[in-house]
Design an enzyme around this catalytic site. Structure first.
Site, PDB file in Angstrom:
ATOM      1  N   HIS A   1      56.842 -72.329  36.203  1.00 57.89           N
ATOM      2  CA  HIS A   1      57.803 -71.774  35.052  1.00 57.89           C
ATOM      3  C   HIS A   1      56.673 -70.665  34.513  1.00 57.89           C
ATOM      4  O   HIS A   1      57.498 -69.429  34.067  1.00 57.89           O
ATOM      5  CB  HIS A   1      57.587 -72.991  33.802  1.00 57.89           C
ATOM      6  CG  HIS A   1      58.100 -72.541  32.665  1.00 57.89           C
ATOM      7  ND1 HIS A   1      59.400 -73.013  32.279  1.00 57.89           N
ATOM      8  CD2 HIS A   1      57.839 -71.793  31.630  1.00 57.89           C
ATOM      9  CE1 HIS A   1      59.652 -72.639  31.074  1.00 57.89           C
ATOM     10  NE2 HIS A   1      58.498 -71.899  30.638  1.00 57.89           N
ATOM     11  N   GLU A   2      55.447 -70.771  34.074  1.00 61.03           N
ATOM     12  CA  GLU A   2      54.466 -69.523  33.432  1.00 61.03           C
ATOM     13  C   GLU A   2      54.652 -68.650  34.300  1.00 61.03           C
ATOM     14  O   GLU A   2      54.663 -67.165  34.025  1.00 61.03           O
ATOM     15  CB  GLU A   2      53.346 -70.097  33.203  1.00 61.03           C
ATOM     16  CG  GLU A   2      53.423 -71.447  32.304  1.00 61.03           C
ATOM     17  CD  GLU A   2      54.188 -71.198  30.880  1.00 61.03           C
ATOM     18  OE1 GLU A   2      54.238 -70.120  30.497  1.00 61.03           O
ATOM     19  OE2 GLU A   2      54.461 -72.255  30.303  1.00 61.03           O
TER      20      GLU A   2
ATOM     21  N   HIS B   1      57.590 -66.417  34.040  1.00 65.10           N
ATOM     22  CA  HIS B   1      57.582 -65.640  33.092  1.00 65.10           C
ATOM     23  C   HIS B   1      56.768 -64.213  33.111  1.00 65.10           C
ATOM     24  O   HIS B   1      57.036 -63.298  32.411  1.00 65.10           O
ATOM     25  CB  HIS B   1      56.833 -66.346  31.686  1.00 65.10           C
ATOM     26  CG  HIS B   1      57.607 -67.169  31.088  1.00 65.10           C
ATOM     27  ND1 HIS B   1      58.920 -67.050  30.508  1.00 65.10           N
ATOM     28  CD2 HIS B   1      57.649 -68.506  30.698  1.00 65.10           C
ATOM     29  CE1 HIS B   1      59.403 -67.762  29.685  1.00 65.10           C
ATOM     30  NE2 HIS B   1      58.452 -68.895  30.083  1.00 65.10           N
TER      31      HIS B   1
ATOM     32  N   GLU C   1      63.098 -69.045  28.157  1.00 66.16           N
ATOM     33  CA  GLU C   1      62.652 -70.414  28.843  1.00 66.16           C
ATOM     34  C   GLU C   1      63.682 -70.946  29.674  1.00 66.16           C
ATOM     35  O   GLU C   1      63.126 -71.527  30.539  1.00 66.16           O
ATOM     36  CB  GLU C   1      62.666 -71.307  27.422  1.00 66.16           C
ATOM     37  CG  GLU C   1      61.594 -70.889  26.325  1.00 66.16           C
ATOM     38  CD  GLU C   1      60.159 -70.435  26.825  1.00 66.16           C
ATOM     39  OE1 GLU C   1      59.802 -70.990  28.127  1.00 66.16           O
ATOM     40  OE2 GLU C   1      59.302 -69.823  26.334  1.00 66.16           O
TER      41      GLU C   1
END
Length: 879
Positions: free
Chosen positions: A321-322, A325, A344
């Site tokens: 997830h990060e 980003h 998100e």
């Protein structure tokens, strides 16, 4: 909903010198403007974690796009010493700094005369104090060592230094930190050079690519470093002192995940390094600071020899997830916070795709689908708002984020990919990134890329899902001529008002006949639609949401439902999990009765898939708050044991060599379901045995069972065991032990011991981001809920002083499962004018709506449910 926008007319004259506003002026008067804008910023800080304050200087390269006398920036906390402006020809102007809006951290800098268009250098010297609430540049103490960390999203960089603290201002940054020579410091960039002067050292870090202020990051403390080899850029896992041995799993996972992300996006990782740092006191789970991702330590660090399946899957998901980003959010950044949901949602969606491809043993698709179904439950509430919400500079963004922000958006992206196909979805993403890298975008830019690549009207398809609240209910039936009739309306729970709603719903239908499985794609645009599908009328079964790719609830006619019930074993595990969840939703809506619902749940008790078993555990547990009273507890516990104990017997009380890795979380869930109130003596004895081993040496206990075994032992424990757990927490050598013992402290069923745990949670031994876990654990015990509510009311001021504001706004959750009288007591207390906040009101409204549904469902179905439990003979329909 966002707070009402205040029209501060007095500020408008401060934007430009005595003239009209530029055409680009945003409607929101609290937003910064571009008449004078930053181009690059250097930040020089003198930092000592042992102290309570610090000093600094910012040097900001500015571009004036029109003549000006004054301009604005953000600062909250820093006290200015001097502020000067130097023009390109060397003229120095001393500026007057005035806080023109303290609440929203707006500082106006004014020159004594009008200045012209051109380049300038702004220098501000300042001092500030370290906050202790986990936001801004904050201080924390872990194992007697002081540290400094940052959390700048969404508007907390201004607490550390003056800046243009909005995502649209993407500029180059360079940090220089002067720190005690015995400590370490890290930032987004690698070290350029370092010098020493006695007991101090100065570290100059490299210049970053363009970034918004909210992903700037730094940390100072006695850190340890573990290199992450095997990828295209340097990387490390950074831990507090003495914790580096717990980084091995993160080291193992990171290169594979990041390489796969790089491959998917088709663009090399955009920063010079990729560090991930464990933070012992952290408000959130993780944060995508470019090149320096922060994680709460209990997530990033784990036992290197025996990490559990759930820990590894959670860590892999968050790393992905990060990591996503770094491209979606950092390389390409939303123009303003009203598109945070997309930022998100996409990262979560991307994480699921990457982990599913790289680590199929994690069965991440089922976990992702569960999250999306959870969003549907919230999306059914009458008060729910759209996921794309208007956000102003007044909005408290952290308190607008909810499960829909991540999971509804992820469900919507699932639908888009499934509808246009993975290849076209990926091609659209690559086009989008190549066009907008290092810039800012709005969501329409992404939808335009999808539409251009696929040829479909993606903007039209998504409009109702994104800009309006609610989840559709699709009803399917066969007409006498064999055609399929589909209709749609907005789904609502029993007794809730029927609200309007109409969507373009991509329905992917699965149906089976003679052992063959077919797929049919239908775009349901109208309120009612009839389609002819050859062979469908004679199907053995029809499943309306193949692969769980659609964001909708569904209801089959009785005849089609009977066919599906007989042949549900033909469905994939993710679909069987979806079937159980959808059946639960229909029950909550009053569309099926309690007898039929429990027959479905009971039938799936014999399923051999662990994810389906986990859903059965949740369904059985979900009966507790709504239907079970003291007289019906024995029948309920007898039913629960009869359904769940055979699953535990089948997989075994303890793990065995070679068993599937996903048996670990299933066994853990069974320990909890059977060990607390159900009081299975075999499970209790095993938990006590494991707890003793854990307290002697945590590595003696399977990682999947540590926390639950300790908590079950605590539930049935005495004062001596409480003292043992408390001492173990205070001396915890690692986040693993700290987290497990804290959960155990909140698990004692004895009211006296629960009260002691609550008192202990307010002591300095328990930090600001973990102490409320004790309260919420205790409130989850129906017999202790009144104690938890009374304690919350009596200690509210201490709670509010210690916890982050968004945590305090969720305190109604303490009474979330309570009866109306107890719920209303806490509700009225929290809504008193001196305590009421906008976000607390939102949470209270949602909780009240859920309580009302439970009450209506109890009134309608309790007799059916209790009769089923009392007459259950230990046989399932599949038997």
């Amino acid at each position: 909903m966002p707070k009402s926008l205040r029209r501060l007319a007095t500020l408008l004259s401060l934007f430009v010198a005595g003239g009209a506003l530029a055409a680009s002026q945003p409607v929101d008067p609290l937003r910064l403007t571009r008449e004078v804008e930053p181009v690059a910023q250097s930040v020089e800080l003198t930092l000592d974690p042992a102290k309570d304050d610090f000093s600094g200087r910012v040097i900001i390269d500015l571009l004036a796009n029109q003549p000006f006398t004054s301009f604005r920036l953000n600062a909250e906390g820093p006290t200015f010493s001097t502020a000067t402006l130097t023009s390109a020809d060397g003229e120095v102007t001393t500026l007057q700094a005035e806080v023109t809006n303290a609440k929203f951290a707006i500082v106006t800098l004014t020159a004594p005369k009008s200045l012209g268009i051109g380049n300038y250098k702004l220098v501000i010297d300042f001092t500030a104090k370290y906050p202790r609430d986990g936001l801004g540049l904050y201080k924390t103490v872990s194992r007697d060592e002081p540290y400094l960390f940052t959390q700048f999203e969404d508007k907390h960089a201004r607490k550390a230094f003056p800046c243009w603290d909005e995502p649209e201002f993407k500029i180059n940054w360079q940090l220089t930190l002067k720190i005690p020579a015995t400590l370490e410091a890290v930032t987004n960039a690698a070290v350029a050079y370092e010098s020493r002067d006695g007991d101090w050292k100065t570290i100059v870090f490299g210049r970053t690519p363009p970034m918004p202020s909210y992903i700037v990051a730094l940390a100072v403390g006695p850190f340890e470093y573990v290199p992450v080899p095997g990828w295209t850029v340097p990387g490390r896992i950074i831990t507090p002192k003495g914790q580096s041995a717990l980084a091995a799993e993160a080291v193992r996972l990171t290169p594979r995940i990041m390489a796969r992300l790089e491959e998917y996006f088709g663009i090399p990782y955009p920063y010079a390094k990729y560090d991930q740092i464990a933070v012992p006191e952290y408000v959130y789970g993780a944060m995508e600071n470019a090149g320096l991702v922060t994680f709460t330590d209990r997530l990033l660090l784990m036992d290197p020899e025996k990490p559990s399946f759930s820990q590894r899957r959670s860590l892999a998901s968050v790393i992905a997830h990060e990591g996503a980003h770094m491209w979606f959010g950092d390389l390409v950044t939303m123009k303003w916070w009203d598109d945070l949901w997309l930022n998100e949602s996409f990262a979560d969606w991307m994480a699921g795709r990457i982990i599913g491809h790289e680590f199929p043993e994690f069965r991440i698709q089922v976990a992702e689908s569960r999250g999306i179904k959870g969003a549907m439950r919230s999306d059914a509430l009458p008060s729910i708002t759209a996921i794309r919400r208007p956000v102003t500079a007044e909005s408290d963004l952290a308190q607008l984020v909810d499960e829909l922000t991540y999971n509804k958006g992820k469900g919507v992206l699932n639908m888009v990919e499934n509808w246009i196909g993975p290849a076209q979805f990926r091609a659209a993403m690559r086009t989008y990134f190549l066009k907008h890298r290092w810039g800012n975008t709005v969501s329409d830019d992404l939808w335009a890329a999808f539409s251009a690549t696929s040829g479909d009207d993606i903007t039209g398809l998504l409009a109702a899902f994104i800009n309006k609240p609610g989840v559709p209910l699709v009803t399917l039936a066969l007409d006498p001529d064999g055609k399929l009739r589909l209709s749609q309306r907005r789904f609502h729970n029993l007794g809730d008002p029927q609200l309007e709603g109409q969507w373009q719903i991509p329905v992917v239908l699965a149906w089976g006949k003679g052992g063959e499985v077919h797929r049919e794609r239908i775009l349901l645009k109208d309120l009612e639609q009839v389609v002819a599908i050859p062979g469908l009328a004679d199907a053995d079964w029809i499943y309306p949401n193949a692969g769980e790719s659609g964001y909708f609830r569904w209801n089959l006619s009785p005849e089609l439902n009977a066919r599906l019930a007989r042949r549900s074993a033909a469905l994939a595990p993710i679909e069987r999990v979806g079937l159980l969840d959808n059946t639960s939703a229909l029950f909550n809506a009053g569309l099926i009765n309690g007898t039929d619902y429990l027959a479905y749940v009971t039938a799936f008790g014999g399923d051999l898939d662990p994810d389906v078993n986990t859903s059965v555990i949740a369904s059985v547990g979900g009966l507790r708050n709504t239907f079970i009273t003291p007289p019906s507890r024995p029948a309920y516990n007898s039913y629960r044991t009869a359904i769940l104990r055979p699953i535990l017997d089948r997989i075994g009380l303890q793990p065995v060599a070679g068993e599937p890795v996903y048996h670990g979380p299933l066994r853990n869930a069974l320990y909890g379901a059977l060990g607390y109130e159900a009081a299975d003596p075999v499970v209790i004895a095993e938990c006590r045995r494991l707890a003793a081993l854990f307290l002697e040496n945590p590595r003696q206990v399977d990682a999947a069972l540590r926390t639950t075994a300790l908590s079950v032992a605590a539930y049935h424990g005495d004062a001596a065991f409480f003292a043992t757990i408390q001492a173990a927490f205070e001396k915890a050598p690692s986040p693993i032990v700290r987290s497990a013992t804290l959960d155990a402290l909140g698990s004692f069923h004895d009211p006296v011991l629960a009260g002691q745990a609550l008192a202990f949670s307010l002591t300095p031994a328990v930090n600001s981001t973990e102490f409320l876990g004790v309260l919420f654990d205790i409130s989850g015990d129906p017999d202790l809920r009144e104690l938890a509510v009374d304690w919350t009311i009596a200690h509210y001021d201490a709670i509010a002083a210690k916890a982050p504001a968004e945590y305090v706004a969720g305190l109604i959750g303490v009474a979330g499962g309570a009866e109306p009288e107890l719920f209303n007591r806490l509700r009225d207390f929290l809504l008193a004018p001196e305590r009421k906040t906008e976000f607390a009101q939102i949470n209270i409204t949602k909780s009240a709506e859920r309580l009302a549904v439970r009450q209506r469902l109890r009134e309608k179905e309790q007799a059916n449910v209790v009769k089923f439990l009392e007459t259950y003979q230990g046989k399932t329909p599949r038997d």
